[in-house]
Write an enzyme that holds these catalytic residues in place. Sequence first.
Site, short mmCIF file in Angstrom:
data_model
loop_
_atom_site.label_atom_id
_atom_site.label_comp_id
_atom_site.label_asym_id
_atom_site.label_seq_id
_atom_site.Cartn_x
_atom_site.Cartn_y
_atom_site.Cartn_z
N GLU A 176 9.35 84.41 -5.49
CA GLU A 176 9.04 84.99 -4.27
C GLU A 176 7.67 84.19 -3.89
O GLU A 176 6.84 84.08 -4.33
CB GLU A 176 8.66 86.52 -4.31
CG GLU A 176 8.48 86.98 -2.96
CD GLU A 176 8.19 88.37 -2.85
OE1 GLU A 176 7.64 88.98 -3.80
OE2 GLU A 176 8.80 89.26 -1.92
N GLU A 181 8.05 99.32 -5.41
CA GLU A 181 8.51 98.46 -4.70
C GLU A 181 7.87 97.23 -4.62
O GLU A 181 6.84 97.14 -4.33
CB GLU A 181 8.64 99.06 -3.24
CG GLU A 181 9.47 100.38 -2.79
CD GLU A 181 10.95 99.93 -3.00
OE1 GLU A 181 11.52 98.79 -3.43
OE2 GLU A 181 11.78 100.81 -3.52
N GLY A 220 3.97 96.61 -3.67
CA GLY A 220 3.02 95.27 -3.83
C GLY A 220 3.77 94.16 -4.84
O GLY A 220 5.18 94.24 -4.98
N SER A 221 3.03 93.48 -5.57
CA SER A 221 3.66 92.32 -6.30
C SER A 221 4.37 92.94 -7.63
O SER A 221 3.98 93.84 -8.04
CB SER A 221 2.42 91.30 -6.58
OG SER A 221 1.79 91.89 -7.49
N GLN A 249 3.91 91.50 -10.46
CA GLN A 249 3.09 91.48 -11.58
C GLN A 249 2.34 92.84 -11.48
O GLN A 249 2.07 93.12 -12.67
CB GLN A 249 2.12 90.24 -11.34
CG GLN A 249 1.41 89.77 -12.29
CD GLN A 249 0.36 88.72 -12.09
OE1 GLN A 249 0.34 88.55 -10.70
NE2 GLN A 249 -0.46 88.37 -13.01
N GLY A 292 2.93 95.56 -10.19
CA GLY A 292 3.92 96.65 -10.39
C GLY A 292 4.10 96.96 -11.80
O GLY A 292 4.24 98.20 -12.45
N CYS A 325 8.87 91.80 1.97
CA CYS A 325 9.65 91.73 0.56
C CYS A 325 11.24 91.61 0.87
O CYS A 325 11.78 91.29 0.02
CB CYS A 325 9.46 92.91 -0.39
SG CYS A 325 9.32 94.55 0.41
N LYS A 364 -4.90 104.72 -1.70
CA LYS A 364 -5.52 103.48 -1.70
C LYS A 364 -5.08 102.20 -1.03
O LYS A 364 -3.86 101.87 -1.21
CB LYS A 364 -5.85 103.03 -3.07
CG LYS A 364 -6.89 101.72 -3.21
CD LYS A 364 -6.81 100.84 -4.37
CE LYS A 364 -6.44 99.75 -4.17
NZ LYS A 364 -6.85 98.67 -3.26
#
Length: 483
Positions: free
Chosen positions: A385, A252, A230-231, A233, A235, A286, A177
Amino acid sequence: MSGLIKTSFVNGKFVDVQGHEEILKNINPSNPAHIVDQFARADVALTEQAIAAAKAASSVWAHSNPQTRADVLDKIGTEILERREELARLLSVEEGKIFKEALGEVERAGRSFKFYAQEALRAVGEKYNSVRDQVGIDVYTQAIGVVGIISPWNFPIAIPAWKIAPALCFGNAVVFKPAELVPSSAWALAEIISRSSLPDGVFNMLIGPGRKVGDTIIRSPDVHAITFTGSEQTGRQVAEIAASRLARVQLEMGGKNPLIVLDDAELELAVDVALQGSFFSTGQRCTASSRVIVTTGIYDSFIARLEEKTRALKIGDATDPDTDIGPVVDEKQLKQNLSYIRAGQDEGATLVYGGEHLPKENGGYYFTPALFTNVQPHMRIYREEIFGPVLCVLKVNNYEEAFAAAEDTPFGLSAGIVTTSLKYAEDFKRRSSAGMVMVNLATAGVDYHVAFGGNKASSLGSREQGTYARQFFTKVKTTYQLA
Ligand code: UN1
C-alpha cells in the site's frame, strides 16, 4: 494563524494551557508556511485523567434515557450540517483534500450523527421461551463501558464521526485521539460536542502523540474496547496489546484494492471509475484502487484515454475551486510516494506519466498522479500500500485471469469491476474475498448507513457503520427468570 493555543477536552472542558507542554503546529500542506492552528500536546497524565473521567461517567450514560442520547446526537449532527461550508474549508486547509470532497466528508459526518440519533431509539433485544418450564429468557445488548477511539489523518471528521456517534449512541463513554496531522477538524468537532448537553466525562478528546496518548489508551485496563483506523503496522501493535489484556478491538487498516476492467466495459465509464478511485483524494484512501487489471481487448484504448485524462488533472491548492487533486498530506508522505516511484522504475515497470514532485511558489507538497504500465505481480508497487495517487496497470487475457490477479493480495478491503456483463458482475460480487465490492463504481467512496470493512489484512473485528456497528459497541446480556 489564530494566536490561541488550543487544547484537549477532558471531563467536560477544554483544559487550560499549563505552559510546559510541547506545542504542535498544524501545517497546511497546500502552503506549508501557513500554520492553521497550534495545540498544547496532551501527555500521559492528562490521558489518564481523561480515562478516569470516562470511567466515572460511563455507568450514568450507559443507563441514560435513549431519547436523551438521540437528542444529543441529533443536535451534534444538525450543527455539523449547518456549518458544513466552514468545516469543509478547515478540513481542506489542514488535510489537502479539495473543497468539494471535504464538503462531502463533512456532510457524511453530520449524517452519521443523525443516523445514530435514530439508532439510539431502536429495539435492542429478543425474548425466548426457555427449554425449561416456566422460565423466561431475554437476550439484549448493553454498553461496553469506555471506548478508545484512534483515528487517521485522511478523513479528519468522517472517521471520528462514524466511530464517536455509535459509541455514544449505544451508551459508551469515549476517549478519542485524532491523528496529530489533522487536529483542527477534530477540535472543531469536540467543540460542537461540548455544547450538546452530554454529561461531563462522557466524551474526551486528547490531542497528542501516539507513543504517549495512544499507548496509554490502548494499555489502560479501564478502556474496554478500542476502535482504530490507520496503518497495518500500527494496527497489529494495537491488536497485540489489546489481546494481551483481553480488550475488544476493531481495526481498519490498509488496502491494495483491485479494479478489473473487462473488454465489454464502457470505455469512458471505466476511465472515470479508475481516475476517481485511484487519484481523487490524492489517492490517500484505504479504499483507493491502486491495482487496475485490464483485459487485452480494451487495454490500448483504456491506457490511451486514461493517460489523456490524467494529464488533464489540475494539481494545486486544495481550496482553489479549479483544483482536481490537492497536495499530499505532508513531506514524509511525499518522500514515500517518490521512493515508490523509484522502486517501480528500478523493478522495470514503465512510468507512463506523473510521479513527480511538482514545485510551486508556496512550497506545497504537490505530486503528479502516477500511471505505471508493464507492471508484474511481484513488484513492490503492485503489492504494497503506497497511500498516494499511484496506479499500476496489469494486463491479463480474460476474466478468470483478472479474477485470480485481483485476489492475489494479503489485503481484502474493497474491489471493483467495470463490465456490461451481468454474468461477470454477479460472479465477481459472489466470489471476491473483499469486504466491499463495487460494480461500475469506484472502489472508494462509500455510504454512511451500511456496513463498512474488509477481510484478511485489511480489517479485524466486527464491521463499522450502519446497524452493524452495534456489534462492536455493545455487549450481549442473556437473562433467565423463573415465572
Ligand atoms: C471511503 O472510501 O469513502 O481510511 C471511505 C480510509 C477508510 C475510509 C474510506 N477507512 O480510507
